[in-house]
Design a protein around this motif. Structure first.
Motif, mmCIF file in Angstrom:
data_model
loop_
_atom_site.group_PDB
_atom_site.id
_atom_site.type_symbol
_atom_site.label_atom_id
_atom_site.label_comp_id
_atom_site.label_asym_id
_atom_site.label_seq_id
_atom_site.Cartn_x
_atom_site.Cartn_y
_atom_site.Cartn_z
ATOM 1 N N GLY A 21 -10.645 6.993 7.372
ATOM 2 C CA GLY A 21 -10.602 7.172 5.918
ATOM 3 C C GLY A 21 -11.160 8.522 5.500
ATOM 4 N N SER A 22 -12.275 8.913 6.103
ATOM 5 C CA SER A 22 -12.862 10.219 5.767
ATOM 6 C C SER A 22 -11.919 11.355 6.156
ATOM 7 N N LEU A 23 -11.340 11.239 7.356
ATOM 8 C CA LEU A 23 -10.434 12.306 7.809
ATOM 9 C C LEU A 23 -9.217 12.396 6.897
ATOM 10 N N ALA A 24 -8.664 11.235 6.534
ATOM 11 C CA ALA A 24 -7.457 11.230 5.701
ATOM 12 C C ALA A 24 -7.750 11.767 4.305
ATOM 13 N N ALA A 25 -8.992 11.581 3.843
ATOM 14 C CA ALA A 25 -9.355 12.025 2.497
ATOM 15 C C ALA A 25 -9.928 13.440 2.496
ATOM 16 N N PRO B 194 -6.787 -6.955 12.383
ATOM 17 C CA PRO B 194 -5.525 -6.347 11.965
ATOM 18 C C PRO B 194 -5.802 -5.112 11.113
ATOM 19 N N LEU B 195 -4.739 -4.358 10.866
ATOM 20 C CA LEU B 195 -4.872 -3.144 10.054
ATOM 21 C C LEU B 195 -4.449 -3.441 8.616
ATOM 22 N N SER B 196 -5.252 -3.014 7.676
ATOM 23 C CA SER B 196 -4.890 -3.198 6.268
ATOM 24 C C SER B 196 -3.909 -2.102 5.843
ATOM 25 N N GLU B 197 -3.355 -2.286 4.650
ATOM 26 C CA GLU B 197 -2.446 -1.266 4.113
ATOM 27 C C GLU B 197 -3.184 0.070 3.976
ATOM 28 N N ILE B 198 -4.452 0.001 3.607
ATOM 29 C CA ILE B 198 -5.240 1.238 3.463
ATOM 30 C C ILE B 198 -5.389 1.935 4.820
ATOM 31 N N HIS B 199 -5.717 1.150 5.859
ATOM 32 C CA HIS B 199 -5.823 1.746 7.206
ATOM 33 C C HIS B 199 -4.506 2.416 7.597
ATOM 34 N N LEU B 200 -3.410 1.695 7.386
ATOM 35 C CA LEU B 200 -2.097 2.218 7.811
ATOM 36 C C LEU B 200 -1.733 3.477 7.022
ATOM 37 N N GLU B 201 -2.014 3.455 5.729
ATOM 38 C CA GLU B 201 -1.706 4.646 4.910
ATOM 39 C C GLU B 201 -2.539 5.838 5.367
ATOM 40 N N ASN B 202 -3.818 5.587 5.683
ATOM 41 C CA ASN B 202 -4.674 6.679 6.149
ATOM 42 C C ASN B 202 -4.179 7.242 7.473
ATOM 43 N N LEU B 203 -3.763 6.350 8.369
ATOM 44 C CA LEU B 203 -3.263 6.814 9.678
ATOM 45 C C LEU B 203 -1.965 7.606 9.505
ATOM 46 N N LEU B 204 -1.111 7.140 8.609
ATOM 47 C CA LEU B 204 0.144 7.872 8.356
ATOM 48 C C LEU B 204 -0.167 9.265 7.794
#
Ligand SMILES: Cc1cc2nc3c(=O)[nH]c(=O)nc-3n(C[C@H](O)[C@H](O)[C@H](O)COP(=O)(O)O)c2cc1C
Length: 194
Positions: A100-104, A133-143
Motif C-alpha cells: 500500500g505504501s509503495l503504491a501510494a 485472500p487478497l482484497s480489492e484494495i490489495h489487488l488494485e495496489n499490486l496492479l
C-alpha cells in the motif's frame, strides 16, 4: 538491496540472500520492525527473540561479512538516491501494508524510499507479496505497482516440479525472485530440462 517487511516468508528472503552472495552481488539488507519479528518467528522459531538480534543472526547465517545492514531510517544509505544506480531492489517478503505504501508513493522508511527510487529511475524493483485472500484494495495496489514498472512475484510455489521438501518450495520462489532481479543463477531445473 534486499528489503524485508512483515509478511510471512522470511525463509524466501534467506534463500535469496544466500543466492545473491553466491552470485557475488554487493548487497545491502534493510528490514522493517515487523520484518525482524517475522524473521525471529519463521527462521528461528522464537516469538520472544529480540528482533534486532534476529536480523543480525539472519545476516550472519545467510550473508557474508560484506553484506551491509542498514537501519530502516537510514536515508544516508546509497539506496535512498537515484545517483547510486542500484541494480535491483527486492522487497521480499512484502506485506500488504508495504504494498500500500509503495503504491501510494509513501516513502516513510528506507525500504519504501529505495523502491520508489527504482521506479522513478526506471530500474528493477521486485516485490514479493504474501497475503491470502487478497482484497480489492490489495489487488488494485499490486496492479498499480506492476503498471509503474515493478515486477510482482508472489510468494506462490508450484507443485509441478514435485517438491520433496519445504526447501524445494522455497527454492522455487527464490529462483523466480532472482530471475526477476536479473540474477542468472539456477536454483531449480527449468521446465523441460529434465
Ligand atoms: C508473524 C506475522 C506474520 C504476518 N504475516 C503477514 C502476511 O503474510 N502478509 C501481510 O500483509 N501482513 C502480515 N503481517 C502483518 C504485518 O507485519 C503488518 O501489517 C505490519 O504493519 C507490516 O509493516 P511493514 O510493511 O512495515 O513491515 C504479519 C505479522 C506478523 C507478526
Amino acid at each position: 538491496m534486499l528489503g524485508l517487511t512483515g509478511a510471512s516468508g522470511a525463509p524466501y528472503a534467506a534463500r535469496v540472500l544466500r543466492a545473491l552472495v553466491e552470485a557475488g552481488a554487493a548487497i545491502g539488507v534493510v528490514s522493517s520492525r515487523a520484518g525482524r519479528q517475522v524473521i525471529a518467528l519463521e527462521c528461528y522459531g522464537d516469538r520472544e527473540m529480540d528482533p534486532g538480534g534476529a536480523l543480525e543472526r539472519f545476516v550472519a547465517d545467510n550473508g557474508s561479512p560484506e553484506v551491509r545492514v542498514y537501519a530502516e531510517s537510514d536515508y544516508a544509505a546509497p539506496y535512498a538516491s537515484g545517483s547510486a544506480r542500484t541494480d535491483a531492489v527486492i522487497v521480499c517478503p512484502c506485506s500488504m501494508a508495504s504494498v500500500g505504501s509503495l503504491a501510494a508513493g509513501i516513502e516513510s522508511n528506507l525500504i519504501h524510499r529505495a523502491a520508489a527510487v527504482q521506479l522513478k529511475e526506471g530500474r528493477r524493483l521486485v516485490v514479493v507479496p504474501r497475503e491470502t485472500p487478497l482484497s480489492e484494495i490489495h489487488l488494485e495496489n499490486l496492479l498499480r505497482l506492476r503498471r509503474a514498472g515493478a515486477a510482482v512475484v508472489p510468494a506462490m510455489p508450484a507443485f509441478y516440479g514435485l517438491p520433496e521438501s519445504i526447501a524445494d518450495m522455497v527454492d522455487f520462489v527464490a529462483s523466480r525472485v532472482l530471475a526477476a532481479a536479473g540474477v542468472d543463477l539456477a536454483l531449480i531445473p527449468s521446465w523441460g530440462s529434465r
